[in-house]
Design an enzyme around this catalytic site. Structure first.
Site, PDB file in Angstrom:
ATOM      1  N   GLY A  15       9.316  32.066  41.755  1.00  0.00           N
ATOM      2  CA  GLY A  15       9.326  33.336  42.495  1.00  0.00           C
ATOM      3  C   GLY A  15      10.216  34.403  41.881  1.00  0.00           C
ATOM      4  N   ASP A 178      24.421  36.176  52.422  1.00  0.00           N
ATOM      5  CA  ASP A 178      24.342  37.613  52.682  1.00  0.00           C
ATOM      6  C   ASP A 178      24.901  38.208  51.406  1.00  0.00           C
ATOM      7  OD1 ASP A 178      24.996  40.285  53.265  1.00  0.00           O
ATOM      8  OD2 ASP A 178      24.942  39.831  55.401  1.00  0.00           O
ATOM      9  N   HIS A 179      24.028  38.674  50.524  1.00  0.00           N
ATOM     10  CA  HIS A 179      24.524  38.977  49.175  1.00  0.00           C
ATOM     11  C   HIS A 179      25.516  40.140  49.151  1.00  0.00           C
ATOM     12  CE1 HIS A 179      21.113  41.762  49.244  1.00  0.00           C
ATOM     13  NE2 HIS A 179      21.788  42.458  48.368  1.00  0.00           N
ATOM     14  N   HIS A 241      23.793  42.830  56.638  1.00  0.00           N
ATOM     15  CA  HIS A 241      24.732  43.515  55.736  1.00  0.00           C
ATOM     16  C   HIS A 241      25.631  44.538  56.448  1.00  0.00           C
ATOM     17  CE1 HIS A 241      22.012  41.604  53.081  1.00  0.00           C
ATOM     18  NE2 HIS A 241      21.100  42.537  53.087  1.00  0.00           N
TER      19      HIS A 241
HETATM   20  P1  NAD Z   1       8.171  34.905  45.984  1.00  0.00           P
HETATM   21  O1  NAD Z   1       6.975  35.052  46.848  1.00  0.00           O
HETATM   22  O2  NAD Z   1       8.274  35.681  44.728  1.00  0.00           O
HETATM   23  O3  NAD Z   1       8.364  33.376  45.609  1.00  0.00           O
HETATM   24  C1  NAD Z   1       8.103  32.340  46.514  1.00  0.00           C
HETATM   25  C2  NAD Z   1       8.205  31.001  45.820  1.00  0.00           C
HETATM   26  O4  NAD Z   1       7.910  29.970  46.766  1.00  0.00           O
HETATM   27  C3  NAD Z   1       7.235  30.787  44.664  1.00  0.00           C
HETATM   28  O5  NAD Z   1       7.915  30.053  43.676  1.00  0.00           O
HETATM   29  C4  NAD Z   1       6.125  29.945  45.303  1.00  0.00           C
HETATM   30  O6  NAD Z   1       5.451  29.130  44.383  1.00  0.00           O
HETATM   31  C5  NAD Z   1       6.925  29.094  46.233  1.00  0.00           C
HETATM   32  N1  NAD Z   1       6.112  28.574  47.343  1.00  0.00           N
HETATM   33  C6  NAD Z   1       5.510  29.298  48.306  1.00  0.00           C
HETATM   34  N2  NAD Z   1       4.835  28.473  49.141  1.00  0.00           N
HETATM   35  C7  NAD Z   1       5.054  27.201  48.719  1.00  0.00           C
HETATM   36  C8  NAD Z   1       4.646  25.895  49.178  1.00  0.00           C
HETATM   37  N3  NAD Z   1       3.891  25.759  50.257  1.00  0.00           N
HETATM   38  N4  NAD Z   1       5.074  24.814  48.499  1.00  0.00           N
HETATM   39  C9  NAD Z   1       5.831  24.956  47.411  1.00  0.00           C
HETATM   40  N5  NAD Z   1       6.261  26.158  46.930  1.00  0.00           N
HETATM   41  C10 NAD Z   1       5.868  27.261  47.567  1.00  0.00           C
HETATM   42  O7  NAD Z   1       9.433  35.188  46.948  1.00  0.00           O
HETATM   43  P2  NAD Z   1      10.917  35.706  46.533  1.00  0.00           P
HETATM   44  O8  NAD Z   1      10.912  37.183  46.461  1.00  0.00           O
HETATM   45  O9  NAD Z   1      11.415  34.940  45.372  1.00  0.00           O
HETATM   46  O10 NAD Z   1      11.764  35.346  47.844  1.00  0.00           O
HETATM   47  C11 NAD Z   1      12.133  34.029  48.192  1.00  0.00           C
HETATM   48  C12 NAD Z   1      13.083  34.052  49.372  1.00  0.00           C
HETATM   49  O11 NAD Z   1      14.221  34.806  49.035  1.00  0.00           O
HETATM   50  C13 NAD Z   1      12.497  34.711  50.630  1.00  0.00           C
HETATM   51  O12 NAD Z   1      13.036  34.074  51.749  1.00  0.00           O
HETATM   52  C14 NAD Z   1      13.016  36.133  50.545  1.00  0.00           C
HETATM   53  O13 NAD Z   1      13.097  36.749  51.794  1.00  0.00           O
HETATM   54  C15 NAD Z   1      14.389  35.872  49.947  1.00  0.00           C
HETATM   55  N6  NAD Z   1      14.966  37.025  49.260  1.00  0.00           N
HETATM   56  C16 NAD Z   1      14.382  37.542  48.129  1.00  0.00           C
HETATM   57  C17 NAD Z   1      14.966  38.610  47.481  1.00  0.00           C
HETATM   58  C18 NAD Z   1      14.370  39.176  46.207  1.00  0.00           C
HETATM   59  O14 NAD Z   1      15.013  40.046  45.609  1.00  0.00           O
HETATM   60  N7  NAD Z   1      13.222  38.748  45.761  1.00  0.00           N
HETATM   61  C19 NAD Z   1      16.152  39.183  47.982  1.00  0.00           C
HETATM   62  C20 NAD Z   1      16.727  38.636  49.133  1.00  0.00           C
HETATM   63  C21 NAD Z   1      16.128  37.552  49.755  1.00  0.00           C
END
Ligand code: NAD
Length: 496
Positions: A15, A178-179, A241
């Site tokens: 992700g 909480d970054h 935050h």
């Molecule tokens: P994303 O959609 O880019 O990635 C999701 C990941 O989960 C992928 O690797 C996908 O393959 C995996 N996944 C999804 N369903 C699955 C399943 N059923 N089995 C196995 N793997 C599965 O999401 P992201 O942006 O990386 O965010 C991930 C978490 O981090 C979320 O909770 C999001 O709210 C949080 N978050 C993200 C950011 C950011 O900057 N991207 C910032 C703060 C918080």
């Protein structure tokens, strides 16, 4: 320097978060020697990746995110392993446990395991439970669970998630990210307050008029319209935050700088936060939504025209609020907060405005004195400014506002570590100070729910529209004017 040795399992390794934040942060820790060479990272996700593919992806992410010498990149990425994973299948957890056991033997790691949840939150509970029932948490070392935001959608869902993860992990094994708490200048709030004799005696309602916290973005919802429609700025920014910053600014000095003592003071602030509900919401809170406008001279669409957004959406992309902390220290001092997307500038700043002097001796020149302000610059610039009044140059006298600036970048060229880097290191060391405790979430969600209940009633007024590229709707100014205050400008170049 302590060099933790651990296996880190990243759920959601393919992700966006893993790519942009986690891989570069682990690399920086490795490069700075903060991580023992006895470590391994296991990435799990749905895709049929292999060890080779994850290593290529890790290398690509580091090449694009990390500046400077990366000659040890191959050596580093060889510590990465990949396992295709189905979160609901028991056999996935058995495979994971076998892989971790063999890596612990290979790298001589003493059973220390970090489970990092970087996938959609609906899976967090299932994963945590399966980790326990399938024996993955049963080790001779420590196990820790790192959990990303959003932690719930309201109090009930947060409580449900918490109950689920608490089945498998104790409170002190849970690290809720909480970054903002990993940011240099947010961590500096404590130092400014508790290591300086000139501030702490003034840090109360006798000397402080009001506190203003702004966290503005220029970006819109981008491709996260679907998520944002169900969240909005109140849940996405204020619940976590903004309230974390309020509690760090308002807490009493802790007896010691330990996790428990600091948390207990922060929790007291949240307990003293005046509940805003029913008719009061309109008086204390303003919600806005961006319309079309210009950002850096480029035309941008309004929120309702964004991808995956309902064209009649009432979701707020801006919130301003007046928070009152009903305790002896803060009675009568408003803590104003505002946060939004598609605003004029990307910036997070805290302005502490001190009360005026009892009389102005310089009034004979019809001069009004500039308020004394302490400004904490959180991002993108980092530092502290103090606005004072000095003498105007020359024989006629009079006063002129002057600003003392301390900027991290300006002064020692020091590149501060990414929040994620710091937080990952803290987690490896077992220091949970800069993570959110359940009691903080409990109180903050209850505070937020009372507001969103009112906003989500169909009969309620729509959010105020503000043109993209501005500081939000005018109603946010009115909120302060009622108390004779105004938002201080946050623009870099203006004298604040
Ligand atoms: P994303 O959609 O880019 O990635 C999701 C990941 O989960 C992928 O690797 C996908 O393959 C995996 N996944 C999804 N369903 C699955 C399943 N059923 N089995 C196995 N793997 C599965 O999401 P992201 O942006 O990386 O965010 C991930 C978490 O981090 C979320 O909770 C999001 O709210 C949080 N978050 C993200 C950011 C950011 O900057 N991207 C910032 C703060 C918080």
């Amino acid at each position: 320097m302590e060099k933790p040795s651990t296996v880190i399992v990243i759920f959601g390794a393919t992700g966006d978060l893993a790519k942009r934040k986690l891989y570069p942060s682990i690399y920086n820790l490795y490069k700075k020697g903060q991580l023992s060479k006895k470590f391994a990272v296991v990435g799990v996700a749905r895709r049929a990746w292999t060890n080779e593919i994850i290593r290529e992806n890790v290398s690509a992410s580091i090449k694009s995110e990390v500046e400077g010498d990366i000659s040890d990149l191959d050596e580093f990425s060889n510590h990465f392993y990949y396992l295709p994973f189905d979160v609901t299948s028991k056999s996935s957890y058995h495979d994971l446990d076998n892989l971790i056991n063999s890596l612990e033997d290979e790298y001589d790691i003493q059973g220390n395991r970090i489970f990092y949840m970087a996938m959609a939150p609906e899976f967090f509970g299932t994963i945590a439970l399966n980790l326990k029932t399938e024996g993955v948490t049963n080790t001779k070392g420590w196990t820790r669970l790192v959990i990303e935001k959003p932690f719930g959608h309201n109090y009930d869902s947060a409580k449900k998630l918490n109950d689920e993860i608490r089945e498998a992990f104790t409170e002190d094994e849970i690290y809720r990210i909480d970054h903002y708490l990993g940011k240099e200048m947010v961590q500096n709030i404590e130092v400014i307050r508790f290591a300086n004799a000139i501030f702490e005696p003034l840090w109360n309602n006798r000397y402080i008029s009001n506190v203003q916290i702004t966290s503005s973005e220029t970006l819109g919802v981008e491709d996260r319209g679907g998520y944002y429609e169900n969240s909005g700025a109140l849940r996405d920014m204020v619940q976590n935050h903004m309230l974390q910053m309020v509690s760090l600014l308002a807490m009493d000095p802790p007896i010691r700088l330990t996790t428990d003592e600091i948390r207990s003071e922060k929790i007291k602030v949240l307990r003293a936060l005046r509940t805003i509900k029913g008719d009061k919401v309109e008086k204390y809170f303003v919600r806005g939504q961006y319309g079309p406008g210009k950002i850096n001279n480029n035309e941008v669409p309004g929120y309702r025209s964004e991808d995956k957004v309902n064209p009649d959406s009432n979701t707020e992309t801006f919130v301003a609020g007046k928070l009152m902390i009903d305790n002896h220290r803060w009675a009568g001092v408003p803590f104003y907060i505002r946060t939004g997307k598609r605003m004029k500038e990307k910036s997070t700043k805290i302005v502490i405005q001190f009360k005026e002097l009892p009389m102005n001796l310089y009034y004979k020149n019809k001069e009004t004195l500039h308020s004394n302000l302490l400004i904490i610059h959180i991002q993108p610039d980092e530092g502290i400014s103090l606005t004072l009044n000095g003498k105007k140059l020359g024989p006629t006298g009079g006063t002129v506002p002057v600003r003392l600036d301390y900027r991290n970048d300006g002064i020692d060229g020091f590149n501060t570590p990414e929040a994620y880097e710091r937080l990952l290191y803290d987690c490896m060391l077992g220091d949970a100070t800069n993570f959110a405790h359940w009691d903080e979430l409990d109180l903050s969600w209850n505070f937020i729910d009372a507001i969103s209940e009112v906003w989500e009633k169909k009969s309620k007024k729509e959010p105020f529209l503000y043109p993209s590229g501005t500081m939000g709707p005018n109603e946010s100014e009115d909120l302060l004017q009622e108390n004779g205050h105004k938002w201080w400008p946050i623009t870099k170049y203006e004298l604040e």
